[in-house]
Design an enzyme around this catalytic site. Sequence first.
Site, short mmCIF file in Angstrom:
data_model
loop_
_atom_site.label_atom_id
_atom_site.label_comp_id
_atom_site.label_asym_id
_atom_site.label_seq_id
_atom_site.Cartn_x
_atom_site.Cartn_y
_atom_site.Cartn_z
N HIS A 173 0.83 -1.21 0.00
CA HIS A 173 0.00 0.00 0.00
C HIS A 173 0.87 1.26 0.00
O HIS A 173 0.55 2.24 -0.68
CB HIS A 173 -0.92 0.03 1.23
CG HIS A 173 -2.19 -0.75 1.07
ND1 HIS A 173 -2.22 -2.13 1.05
CD2 HIS A 173 -3.49 -0.33 0.94
CE1 HIS A 173 -3.48 -2.53 0.92
NE2 HIS A 173 -4.26 -1.47 0.85
N ARG A 206 -1.13 2.49 7.12
CA ARG A 206 -0.83 1.07 7.27
C ARG A 206 -0.24 0.78 8.66
O ARG A 206 -0.41 -0.31 9.21
CB ARG A 206 0.13 0.60 6.18
CG ARG A 206 -0.36 0.87 4.78
CD ARG A 206 -1.78 0.36 4.57
NE ARG A 206 -1.80 -1.08 4.38
CZ ARG A 206 -2.89 -1.83 4.50
NH1 ARG A 206 -4.05 -1.27 4.84
NH2 ARG A 206 -2.85 -3.13 4.30
N HIS A 212 1.37 -3.08 9.10
CA HIS A 212 2.75 -2.86 8.69
C HIS A 212 3.52 -2.10 9.77
O HIS A 212 2.94 -1.28 10.48
CB HIS A 212 2.83 -2.05 7.39
CG HIS A 212 2.52 -2.84 6.16
ND1 HIS A 212 3.33 -3.84 5.68
CD2 HIS A 212 1.47 -2.78 5.30
CE1 HIS A 212 2.79 -4.35 4.59
NE2 HIS A 212 1.66 -3.72 4.35
N ASP A 216 8.49 -1.00 7.12
CA ASP A 216 7.82 -1.57 5.94
C ASP A 216 7.35 -0.46 5.02
O ASP A 216 7.46 -0.55 3.79
CB ASP A 216 6.60 -2.40 6.35
CG ASP A 216 6.91 -3.55 7.27
OD1 ASP A 216 8.07 -4.00 7.30
OD2 ASP A 216 5.98 -4.01 7.96
#
Length: 273
Positions: A173, A206, A212, A216
């Site tokens: 994402h 995220r 995440h 990340d």
Amino acid sequence: MFNEIARPPGLIVLAAAFAAGCAAVAPPPTELPEVRPGYVAGYLQPGQLPDGVALIPAPPAPGSAALAADEEAYKATRKLRDTPRWALAVKDAELRFPQATEHFSCALGIAISAEATPHLNMLLRRVRMDSSRANDKPKDHYKRARPYVVAKEPSCTPKEEARMKPDSYPSGHASIGWAWALTLAEVAPDRADAIFARGVAYGQSRVVCGVHYRSDVEAGRIVGAATVSRLHADPVYVAQVAAARKEVEAARAAGSKPPLDCAAEAKALAADR
């Protein structure tokens, strides 16, 4: 007399080649068949995608300060559960179209749709595919567990957990969101600051969601940026950016407005500061 002057043969050949080249350039498509439900092909072929494993470092090692920072960021964002920022993170998780057109609508200042802005809509759909595919190799290589799995807590999208890949690093994402931000900043350079801010927030969603770690997201942005760099060599992408720019100008002239409560979105994003 002028028409009777002989032109150099080289110029005649060059002019003919130029005219043929111009005639051969077709406008970028605004409709494509879906390669799977909801997804169309990207602009890049597999061999043209950036090598994410070569681009980004390994995720933070056990016991490292970087991992401790990741874990602290995860814990800090748990307090956002059931707040407007949490709700926005839930919404930001949606990558399917037409819902995904709303993510950058406030930052861009117009409504985005297949009907009103077909080139912009297709641009976002195809960039999504390219930047997502660029993450597959590093995800498969590192196989990092997602934070909500490690913590044994629910994410912000519990219904989606069974469908998500278990691999956390890098964030797909975040890669997509940053690729969108870089692309949209070219489409509407006068809105670049707002677009980039939304791109950063999109990745942060995220972390808020618990799916995440912060590292990340940072790695995902690198992959997204590398993908856009490759896209600049693709003439169809370049042409679609130009066509989308004209659509944005026309939408502004027609008084188009985002179909969202942008003040509420801005208030929710204030939690990131």
